[in-house]
Design a protein around this motif. Structure first.
Motif, PDB file in Angstrom:
ATOM      1  N   VAL A   1       0.831  -1.201   0.000  1.00  0.00           N
ATOM      2  CA  VAL A   1       0.000   0.000   0.000  1.00  0.00           C
ATOM      3  C   VAL A   1       0.868   1.253   0.000  1.00  0.00           C
ATOM      4  N   VAL A   2       0.236   2.358  -0.347  1.00  0.00           N
ATOM      5  CA  VAL A   2       0.832   3.680  -0.245  1.00  0.00           C
ATOM      6  C   VAL A   2       0.369   4.256   1.080  1.00  0.00           C
ATOM      7  N   VAL A   3       1.262   4.949   1.783  1.00  0.00           N
ATOM      8  CA  VAL A   3       0.934   5.549   3.075  1.00  0.00           C
ATOM      9  C   VAL A   3       0.813   7.056   2.892  1.00  0.00           C
ATOM     10  N   GLY A   4      -0.287   7.626   3.371  1.00  0.00           N
ATOM     11  CA  GLY A   4      -0.515   9.056   3.244  1.00  0.00           C
ATOM     12  C   GLY A   4      -0.949   9.670   4.555  1.00  0.00           C
ATOM     13  N   ASP A   5      -1.157  10.989   4.529  1.00  0.00           N
ATOM     14  CA  ASP A   5      -1.639  11.671   5.725  1.00  0.00           C
ATOM     15  C   ASP A   5      -3.144  11.911   5.600  1.00  0.00           C
ATOM     16  N   GLU A   6      -3.679  12.749   6.496  1.00  0.00           N
ATOM     17  CA  GLU A   6      -5.125  12.963   6.571  1.00  0.00           C
ATOM     18  C   GLU A   6      -5.712  13.549   5.298  1.00  0.00           C
ATOM     19  N   ALA A   7      -4.909  14.254   4.500  1.00  0.00           N
ATOM     20  CA  ALA A   7      -5.405  14.927   3.305  1.00  0.00           C
ATOM     21  C   ALA A   7      -5.703  13.964   2.157  1.00  0.00           C
ATOM     22  N   PHE A   8      -5.199  12.749   2.230  1.00  0.00           N
ATOM     23  CA  PHE A   8      -5.374  11.795   1.139  1.00  0.00           C
ATOM     24  C   PHE A   8      -6.728  11.103   1.244  1.00  0.00           C
ATOM     25  N   PRO A   9      -7.263  10.657   0.094  1.00  0.00           N
ATOM     26  CA  PRO A   9      -8.512   9.896   0.140  1.00  0.00           C
ATOM     27  C   PRO A   9      -8.230   8.471   0.619  1.00  0.00           C
ATOM     28  N   LEU A  10      -9.201   7.878   1.269  1.00  0.00           N
ATOM     29  CA  LEU A  10      -9.059   6.489   1.693  1.00  0.00           C
ATOM     30  C   LEU A  10      -9.370   5.590   0.504  1.00  0.00           C
ATOM     31  N   LYS A  11      -8.397   4.813   0.097  1.00  0.00           N
ATOM     32  CA  LYS A  11      -8.535   3.902  -1.037  1.00  0.00           C
ATOM     33  C   LYS A  11      -8.044   2.538  -0.597  1.00  0.00           C
ATOM     34  N   GLU A  12      -8.352   1.525  -1.385  1.00  0.00           N
ATOM     35  CA  GLU A  12      -7.909   0.167  -1.081  1.00  0.00           C
ATOM     36  C   GLU A  12      -6.386   0.073  -1.039  1.00  0.00           C
ATOM     37  N   TYR A  13      -5.711   0.844  -1.858  1.00  0.00           N
ATOM     38  CA  TYR A  13      -4.251   0.826  -1.968  1.00  0.00           C
ATOM     39  C   TYR A  13      -3.571   1.934  -1.158  1.00  0.00           C
ATOM     40  N   LEU A  14      -4.342   2.732  -0.423  1.00  0.00           N
ATOM     41  CA  LEU A  14      -3.785   3.879   0.278  1.00  0.00           C
ATOM     42  C   LEU A  14      -4.243   3.873   1.735  1.00  0.00           C
ATOM     43  N   MET A  15      -3.291   3.891   2.652  1.00  0.00           N
ATOM     44  CA  MET A  15      -3.627   3.921   4.075  1.00  0.00           C
ATOM     45  C   MET A  15      -3.454   5.335   4.604  1.00  0.00           C
ATOM     46  N   LYS A  16      -4.398   5.777   5.406  1.00  0.00           N
ATOM     47  CA  LYS A  16      -4.318   7.082   6.038  1.00  0.00           C
ATOM     48  C   LYS A  16      -4.742   6.939   7.491  1.00  0.00           C
ATOM     49  N   PRO A  17      -4.357   7.879   8.346  1.00  0.00           N
ATOM     50  CA  PRO A  17      -4.682   7.737   9.770  1.00  0.00           C
ATOM     51  C   PRO A  17      -6.165   7.970  10.059  1.00  0.00           C
ATOM     52  N   TYR A  18      -6.588   7.455  11.215  1.00  0.00           N
ATOM     53  CA  TYR A  18      -7.926   7.768  11.698  1.00  0.00           C
ATOM     54  C   TYR A  18      -7.967   9.254  12.027  1.00  0.00           C
ATOM     55  N   PRO A  19      -9.109   9.923  11.759  1.00  0.00           N
ATOM     56  CA  PRO A  19      -9.190  11.359  12.075  1.00  0.00           C
ATOM     57  C   PRO A  19      -9.086  11.594  13.579  1.00  0.00           C
TER      58      PRO A  19
END
Length: 178
Positions: A59-77
């Motif tokens: 997966v790709v790791v992002g911050d809160e600004a990124f959309p939640l996608k199957e391939y992209l992990m972002k933190p809980y708000p």
């Protein structure tokens, strides 16, 4: 914006966005999201984690600004109350995001031209930044991971998109022969 592997090598770089655009906005406008969703990037297949039987995808790791996608992990708000497992997840995800921050730090320490505004035309600045990223990858110590050895290549090698104001490039990593 950049995609960085675990060895601090840039595998994708997007240069030329206005600084006021959020990371999520840059992600929507760059070629990376489209390339991932259309499977143009050679992501490795799901693998078992050490000590586990279940295969998990890369997966790709992002911050809160990124959309939640199957391939992209972002933190809980943070605005909603987080339980302990969510706080632990956010902490571990932030540690993964530090790899990208550290790669930029290494890049700026190596190429001091990046420490201050570059007094040149936007086209030349974009070329300087892309060149610094490519040289950074070339100068990184050769670290062969088990995943690299299995696949025989870095993910995303070779995709290049260029427009009048934006430069995006997937940067090739070192190979066994180079």
């Amino acid at each position: 914006m950049a995609l960085v592997d675990a060895n601090y090598r840039f595998t994708y770089v997007d240069v030329g966005s206005n600084g006021r655009v959020s990371d999520g906005g840059v992600f929507r406008q760059c070629t990376l999201q489209e390339s991932i969703e259309n499977e143009l990037i050679n992501f490795p297949g799901p693998k078992e984690l050490p000590g586990r039987d279940k295969k998990v995808p890369f997966v790709v790791v992002g911050d809160e600004a990124f959309p939640l996608k199957e391939y992209l992990m972002k933190p809980y708000p943070q605005r909603c109350g987080l339980d302990d497992s969510q706080r632990i997840f956010n902490y571990r995800l932030s540690r993964a995001r530090r790899i990208v921050e550290n790669a930029f730090g290494i890049l700026c320490n190596k190429f001091r031209v990046l420490r201050a505004p570059i007094l040149s035309s936007p086209d030349k600045v974009e070329k300087i930044v892309l060149c610094c990223c490519a040289l950074h990858n070339y100068l990184r110590p050769e670290i062969q991971t088990a995943n690299d050895a299995e696949n025989g290549q870095d993910i995303g090698t070779g995709l290049l998109k260029s427009s009048s104001r934006r430069k995006s490039q997937l940067l090739p990593g070192k190979t066994n022969s180079g």
